[in-house]
Design an enzyme around this catalytic site. Structure first.
Site, PDB file in Angstrom:
ATOM      1  CG  HIS A 195      30.898  39.090  47.250  1.00  0.00           C
ATOM      2  ND1 HIS A 195      30.136  39.595  48.492  1.00  0.00           N
ATOM      3  CD2 HIS A 195      30.998  37.849  47.465  1.00  0.00           C
ATOM      4  CE1 HIS A 195      30.317  38.742  49.775  1.00  0.00           C
ATOM      5  NE2 HIS A 195      31.007  37.881  49.114  1.00  0.00           N
TER       6      HIS A 195
HETATM    7  C1  UD1 Z   1      34.518  34.067  46.987  1.00  0.00           C
HETATM    8  C2  UD1 Z   1      34.168  33.293  48.126  1.00  0.00           C
HETATM    9  C3  UD1 Z   1      33.526  34.047  49.410  1.00  0.00           C
HETATM   10  C4  UD1 Z   1      33.980  35.402  49.740  1.00  0.00           C
HETATM   11  C5  UD1 Z   1      34.711  36.372  47.945  1.00  0.00           C
HETATM   12  C6  UD1 Z   1      35.037  37.333  48.004  1.00  0.00           C
HETATM   13  C7  UD1 Z   1      33.753  30.844  47.448  1.00  0.00           C
HETATM   14  C8  UD1 Z   1      32.797  29.770  47.694  1.00  0.00           C
HETATM   15  N1  UD1 Z   1      33.097  32.011  47.647  1.00  0.00           N
HETATM   16  O1  UD1 Z   1      33.274  34.433  46.122  1.00  0.00           O
HETATM   17  O2  UD1 Z   1      33.309  32.882  50.526  1.00  0.00           O
HETATM   18  O3  UD1 Z   1      33.103  35.924  50.464  1.00  0.00           O
HETATM   19  O4  UD1 Z   1      35.054  35.327  47.207  1.00  0.00           O
HETATM   20  O5  UD1 Z   1      34.943  37.586  47.178  1.00  0.00           O
HETATM   21  O6  UD1 Z   1      35.120  30.540  47.964  1.00  0.00           O
HETATM   22  N2  UD1 Z   1      35.911  36.690  39.334  1.00  0.00           N
HETATM   23  C9  UD1 Z   1      36.992  37.911  38.213  1.00  0.00           C
HETATM   24  N3  UD1 Z   1      38.295  38.022  38.823  1.00  0.00           N
HETATM   25  C10 UD1 Z   1      38.808  37.654  40.324  1.00  0.00           C
HETATM   26  C11 UD1 Z   1      37.469  35.993  40.644  1.00  0.00           C
HETATM   27  C12 UD1 Z   1      36.747  35.768  40.497  1.00  0.00           C
HETATM   28  O7  UD1 Z   1      36.377  38.515  37.811  1.00  0.00           O
HETATM   29  O8  UD1 Z   1      40.146  37.444  40.187  1.00  0.00           O
HETATM   30  C13 UD1 Z   1      34.462  36.360  38.906  1.00  0.00           C
HETATM   31  C14 UD1 Z   1      34.280  35.402  38.099  1.00  0.00           C
HETATM   32  O9  UD1 Z   1      33.782  35.827  37.946  1.00  0.00           O
HETATM   33  C15 UD1 Z   1      34.538  34.298  38.316  1.00  0.00           C
HETATM   34  C16 UD1 Z   1      33.031  34.783  40.242  1.00  0.00           C
HETATM   35  O10 UD1 Z   1      33.725  36.245  39.875  1.00  0.00           O
HETATM   36  O11 UD1 Z   1      33.680  33.050  38.154  1.00  0.00           O
HETATM   37  C17 UD1 Z   1      32.948  34.211  41.501  1.00  0.00           C
HETATM   38  O12 UD1 Z   1      34.612  34.154  41.817  1.00  0.00           O
HETATM   39  P1  UD1 Z   1      34.949  32.469  42.501  1.00  0.00           P
HETATM   40  O13 UD1 Z   1      35.773  32.444  43.193  1.00  0.00           O
HETATM   41  O14 UD1 Z   1      33.769  31.799  42.406  1.00  0.00           O
HETATM   42  O15 UD1 Z   1      33.589  32.999  43.889  1.00  0.00           O
HETATM   43  P2  UD1 Z   1      34.096  34.964  44.823  1.00  0.00           P
HETATM   44  O16 UD1 Z   1      32.287  35.315  44.250  1.00  0.00           O
HETATM   45  O17 UD1 Z   1      34.694  35.866  44.190  1.00  0.00           O
END
Ligand code: UD1
Length: 374
Positions: free
Chosen positions: A207
């Protein structure tokens, strides 16, 4: 008055670190706490199921921030957490790990004079292109109590000029969760339910922006997984970010379910993940947590990164850095299948008791910060 601590979590990897600290505080008594959920992760499969599996009390406060660019998400968390702090200020607050919620809430708190403790402080990948590295550096720079999981963290903080009096090596709280949940996880027999009963298989997660945001890198890695899965069935627990990235560049078929050798699933619960990892012949991942969990479970781990902030998993554990170069990954995969892989060793203070040590340190800290309590 009993001091009240805010325990702030927001994203999936925070929850398995929060659980043992809650248990430690409850067992020890003497401090009140409120769980604050920022809502950075909001899909039930990324949050609710962890609270259920790990029996974490429901959050007292939910900030519902959701997704956004880093600037938007971080700003929204600061704004909403600050409003909560102004309304009901705690005596201190605790943040976990290195996600956007960690730095955002620490910043909101420190600006209002609320002291910050950081669980999993001091880890450094020395790669400032990683959003998490920026979050780690900034959080540690403003935290008042730095609770460290492995010796490299103590050295890093010392090198950055942090006073030793703020730093405590307490071990790895996430391993408390792993050890306490392992029997229940094994009973799940998740691999058998996926049709892999008695068969060797690998487990995959992916991811990180560095692996999934660039279309060419993503295409290479997804193509490679197809090849490797013909040698050994692979279970791929796919983060929503990766599904979205694959769909954007026309690669949805490579992460679709119904494939013969590559079993593609959505995000898995904690218990199913541990069940799958503990029975796997090999794990391929770019997750920080899995590098640690595989080391304790003694499962070979190919870490698809060029660096790690968790070097003890290389020196004493079962993780090896393989970057995202297919030749390197294939070679390491072949080594694992040939049985040519380090067995791993025990890691000091990754003993299932770190939550208790964190509770002790938080109590002593609050006693120093709020000396007038009766
Ligand atoms: C975040 C953390 C990362 C961690 C990861 C574990 C930061 C900078 N990154 O990354 O360190 O390893 O979590 O999962 O904080 N999304 C969904 N549903 C959700 C949450 C997210 O669909 O419940 C999707 C959305 O499209 C979102 C994308 O995932 O834009 C990224 O989510 P985000 O929380 O920004 O970062 P992660 O890649 O999850």
């Amino acid at each position: 008055m009993t001091p009240v601590l805010d325990l702030v979590a927001g994203a999936r990897p925070n929850f398995m670190k929060l659980a043992p600290v809650v248990q430690g505080l409850v067992a020890r008594g003497g401090l009140e706490f409120r769980i604050v959920h920022t809502g950075q992760h909001y899909d039930p499969s990324m949050t609710d199921i962890f609270f259920e599996d790990l029996r974490i009390p429901a959050p007292a406060v939910h900030l519902d921030v959701g997704s956004g660019t880093h600037g938007v998400q971080t700003a929204r968390i600061i704004e909403r957490y600050e409003a909560h702090l102004l309304k009901t200020p705690p005596s201190g607050m605790v943040v976990f790990g290195d996600v956007n919620s960690t730095v955002a809430c620490a910043l909101a708190a420190v600006k209002l004079g609320v002291p910050v403790a950081h669980v999993e402080a001091g880890l450094r990948s020395f790669d400032r292109t990683m959003p998490e590295e920026i979050n780690r550096l900034l959080t540690d720079a403003i935290a008042d109590l730095l609770l460290v999981s492995e010796p490299s963290g103590v050295e890093n903080l010392r090198r950055e000029g942090v006073n030793d009096s703020k730093v405590r090596l307490v071990g790895n709280v996430m391993i408390d969760t792993l050890m306490s949940q392992l029997p229940e996880a094994r009973e799940r027999r998740t691999a058998a339910r996926l049709g892999l009963d008695g068969r060797r298989y690998g487990f995959v997660t992916l991811h990180r922006p560095s692996n999934v945001d660039d279309p060419e890198t993503l295409a290479t890695l997804l193509g490679l997984l197809q090849d490797l899965a013909r040698e050994l069935p692979l279970v791929f627990a796919i983060h929503p970010r990766t599904v979205a990235a694959a769909a954007r560049v026309g690669l949805a078929a490579l992460v679709a379910d119904g494939q013969e050798h590559l079993i593609c699933l959505g995000p898995q619960s904690y218990l199913d993940t541990v069940s799958l990892v503990s029975g796997a012949a090999v794990v391929l991942t770019d997750s920080g947590g899995l590098q640690e969990e595989t080391s304790v479970l003694r499962v070979p781990c190919l870490t698809l990164r060029d660096n790690t902030e968790r070097p003890v998993t290389l020196t004493r554990g079962t993780s090896r850095l393989v970057g995202n170069d297919p030749a390197r990954i294939r070679a390491a995969f072949a080594d694992v299948l040939a049985g040519d892989w380090p067995a791993g060793d025990t890691i000091p203070l990754w003993d299932g008791k770190a939550g208790g040590r964190v509770a002790e340190e938080l109590t002593a800290w609050m006693n120093r910060r709020c000396p007038t309590r009766t």
